[in-house]
Structure formats: C-alpha cells, structure tokens
Design an enzyme around this catalytic site. Structure first.
Site, PDB file in Angstrom:
ATOM      1  CE  LYS A   1      -4.157   1.839   0.471  1.00 54.07           C
ATOM      2  NZ  LYS A   1      -3.746   2.908  -0.455  1.00 54.07           N
TER       3      LYS A   1
ATOM      4  CE  LYS B   1       3.415   6.508   6.826  1.00 53.85           C
ATOM      5  NZ  LYS B   1       3.084   7.447   5.724  1.00 53.85           N
TER       6      LYS B   1
ATOM      7  CE  LYS C   1       4.472   7.729  -0.845  1.00 53.86           C
ATOM      8  NZ  LYS C   1       3.534   7.827   0.294  1.00 53.86           N
TER       9      LYS C   1
ATOM     10  CB  THR D   1      -2.909  12.853   6.316  1.00 54.11           C
ATOM     11  OG1 THR D   1      -3.014  11.823   5.324  1.00 54.11           O
ATOM     12  CG2 THR D   1      -1.467  12.936   6.801  1.00 54.11           C
TER      13      THR D   1
ATOM     14  CG  ASN E   1      -5.411  16.996   1.532  1.00 49.41           C
ATOM     15  OD1 ASN E   1      -6.532  17.477   1.447  1.00 49.41           O
ATOM     16  ND2 ASN E   1      -5.191  15.819   2.087  1.00 49.41           N
TER      17      ASN E   1
ATOM     18  CB  SER F   1      -5.916   4.448   2.303  1.00 50.52           C
ATOM     19  OG  SER F   1      -5.762   5.634   1.553  1.00 50.52           O
TER      20      SER F   1
END
Length: 427
Positions: free
Chosen positions: A67, A91, A103, A187, A218, A356
């Site tokens: 992810k 994470k 990523k 986030t 954001n 997510s």
C-alpha cells in the site's frame, strides 16, 4: 553524501539494540521486493510527444498486499520512492494494518501540464504498472501533487484494462466514484489525534498552545483547520512560496480561501461573510518559520527540512512530523540533545493510510460508512497505537521515533518469523 534510502535504513540501527531479530528479518528489510521503472509517452496539447519517467516500488508484502501513494514531483527518483516504500512498510505495521509498504511517483512538474495532459499522464502510468497492482497485490493512493480526481482517472484506466469494476485497486478516489468519506482530511485528523494524546502528559490546553505549520497543502491545511476549531493557536503557516506569522491567531480556512483566490499566502485580507479586515502579519521564509519559538512545530512539507545545518536553531518544544522524513538522522541527534520531542512520521501521518484501509474494506464489502463511523474508527486506532508507542518509549527509555520503529518491526518480524527463519530450520 548518503542517499535518502541509507538515511531511512539508519533508523533501524538504534532499534537493533532493543530487539533480537533473525538475520532473515534484517536482510529482508534491507531490500525492496520489487522496483519498477517505466517510461510514459504522452501526447501533449500542441501535438508534441514527451516521455516521462515513473516508478513503483513494493518494499515488503509479508503482512498483506502493499500500500502506498503516488506522487507527481520534478524531484521524484528511485532512491526517494524506495525510501518512501520502506517507511510505508513500517507505518502500516505501527498502526496494525494488514498491509505491506509501497510507493510510486512520476518525475514531472504537474503545474506545467494542462488538465487533459495530466489525465493522459495519469492513465499512461497505470497502463505501465497495471501488471503489478491490484486489490489483493498493491493498492496505490494519492500523495504529493496528486488528488482524488487523479485517482479516479487511474482507477477508471485500470477497470478498462481488466474489463471489470475493481474499486479496491486504488484508494483516495472521489466519494461519488466509490471513495470513502473522511479521506481528504484523514492525514491531518490522524495527526491531531496523536498530538492530543501526547499533550495530555504536559497538561497543555489547546488555547495555551501555539502552533507553526510548514506545508499548507492538503494534510497541513486539514490539520490546521481541525486544530484551530479545537482552540489551538495557529500563529504561522507556509507553503512552497513562503509563509506568514501573526501575533493574532490565523484562521486556516480564511487563509486557504485567500490562497485559492490569488495563489499566495502574502495577500492577507480576511473575509468572513460580508465583513473583511486586514490581518496583522509578517512575511517569513520557510527557513525562518522553522526557527520560531512555538510550542508545536508541524512539518507537513517534504523530506529533509531540518538537517544538521539548521537543527541547532530549532526552538519549538515539540515537533509533529506529518511529512515523510522531514528530519535527517543527524538532525535527530541534535534535537534529542536539545530536549525537543519529535513525534515521528511513521506514527503521526498514518491517519491517511488508515482511512485508505477503510476505503479498501468498504470497496471490497460493498458496504459504506458515514463520517462519524470513519472518525470513530480512526480515533480508536490512532489513540491506541499512539499510546502503545508512548508507553514503549517510557518503558525502554527510547526516543519516540525508535519506539515507533520498534513497535512496527516487532509486528513485521513476527510475520516473517511465522514463515520460518534460519533458526526454525536449524532445529
């Protein structure tokens, strides 16, 4: 000069003092499982053909499908994407999600492209990496300079390739295209939950707590807006062009309204309904903002914003890492000697990947939750895992970063060990 990935890996050195890991685990965490580099030809609006370079790195999938976000930025390179995929692996384990880390990115200045060119590029990237992603393999999401619209284009391109609707392939999609409520603010909201748990030990009330925020994209905006609504004093904000600092509290929503109107933070005319007033503020650079004497410094921009060159000038009491890797390992040591508490990225910014995960679950089940359900579930995970990290730091007398890494690696190591390591096969 060390690479960013070498810096990322160096975070493990301190952790090794407090946990006995199999050599198998250590060796597997040194290398990504898969690293793909692709060329993306795009027909531009003027008829010319440009070829862009893209990457997708899947670091480890021991605990589940990988992810991680996709960023569009002129400085994207394989070293950076590999580092970010490593951090994503840690994470996801820190907050207990059933994912590994990945990523992706494209080397591009997105502001130079028209919307049609941006769509062609986004779809071209998915065509190039379609063979290695999927709801049960690797699930991309938005990152720097990508958004819900771009994720919608990418998901649609994947559906066309696969000839079926598979919304769980990408998260961070628009709500009307099977995205999740709460994803845009996730986030920032997750970071605020962590900060609130941390500040309990210091009995710092929001109205007595000053905050400076570097990075007004954001994540930085949503954190600022939510913190302001709770009563925190937002005294400084900055974006890539510079920043502002005020003796009065800054209202992030009004600042964002003005930024959207003229694309700058410098023209500060606050308008609330029919009432407008000039805000009292001073213009500062990003570097000057980092050195402000505030209770909490929020880093929500890019990597390596605090290094050994400027670490000794930092005066904040607490640092909240919303960006990935904003403090270099050398700077970490300086901040530690100064007694500055650093709440690490692998915990603080995990709210995004957590929601997510919620989107992925909702897409796979076909059952969708309302905002209150999303927020409640996010708060439970962030509060629980933040306190797990804080408790571990106190028990082991570790920095918060080392405690977070130890917490995540314990989970990764457990998963790898269950598959069988050298010690198992030597019985």
């Amino acid at each position: 000069m060390t690479s960013l990935f070498e810096d990322a890996q160096s975070r493990l050195i301190e952790v090794m003092k407090y946990v006995t890991l199999s050599d198998d685990v250590v060796n597997r965490l040194k290398y990504p499982k898969k690293a793909l580099s692709v060329s993306i030809p795009v027909r531009m609006d003027d008829g010319a053909l440009r070829v862009f370079t893209g990457y997708r790195v899947q670091f480890d999938d021991t605990r589940g499908p990988t992810k991680g976000g996709i960023r569009f930025h002129p400085d994207v390179n394989l070293d950076e994407i590999t580092s970010l995929s490593f951090w994503m692996t840690i994470k996801c384990a820190v907050v207990g999600l059933p994912f590994g880390g990945a990523k992706g990115g494209i080397k591009v200045t997105p502001k130079e492209l028209s919307l049609l060119e941006l769509e062609r590029l986004s779809r071209g990237y998915i065509r190039a990496i379609a063979d290695i992603i999927g709801p049960k393999r690797d699930i991309p999401a938005p990152d720097v300079y990508t958004n819900a619209t771009i994720m919608g284009w990418m998901a649609d391109e994947y559906y066309q390739i696969m000839r079926e609707q598979l919304p769980a392939v990408i998260t961070g999609k628009p709500v009307h295209l099977n995205g999740s409520l709460g994803r845009d603010s996730a986030t920032g909201q997750g970071a605020l939950f962590v900060l609130l748990q941390w500040l309990k030990a210091f009995e710092l009330a929001p109205e007595n707590t000053t905050i400076a925020i570097q990075g007004f994209g954001n994540a930085g905006f949503h954190f600022a807006k939510l913190a302001y609504e709770l009563g925190f004093r937002i005294v400084a904000l900055s974006d890539s062009k510079g920043g502002i600092v005020s003796n009065d509290d800054l209202n992030p929503q009004l600042v964002m309204n003005q930024k959207l109107a003229d694309n700058t933070l410098k023209a500060m005319l606050y308008c609330d309904g029919s009432v407008c007033r000039e805000a009292e503020f001073n213009v500062v650079s990003n570097e000057e903002l980092l050195e402000l004497n505030v209770d909490v410094l929020v880093l929500a921009a890019l990597e390596n914003q605090i290094t050994e060159q400027n670490a000794d000038k930092i005066r904040a009491k607490h640092i909240l890492e919303i960006a990935n890797g904003p403090i270099s390992p050398e700077a970490d040591e300086v901040l530690k000697r100064k007694g500055i508490n650093v709440l690490p990225d692998v915990l603080v910014n995990a709210g995004g990947v957590t929601v997510s995960y919620f989107e992925w679950v909702q897409n796979r089940s076909g059952f969708y939750w309302d905002n209150s359900e999303i927020n409640c579930r996010l708060k439970k995970i962030m509060d629980t895992e933040a306190n797990n990290v804080f408790d571990l730091a106190r028990q082991k007398k570790l920095s918060l970063r080392s405690a977070a890494y130890l917490h995540g690696i314990n989970r990764i190591s457990g998963a790898m060990t269950e598959h069988g390591t050298r010690e198992y096969f030597q019985k």
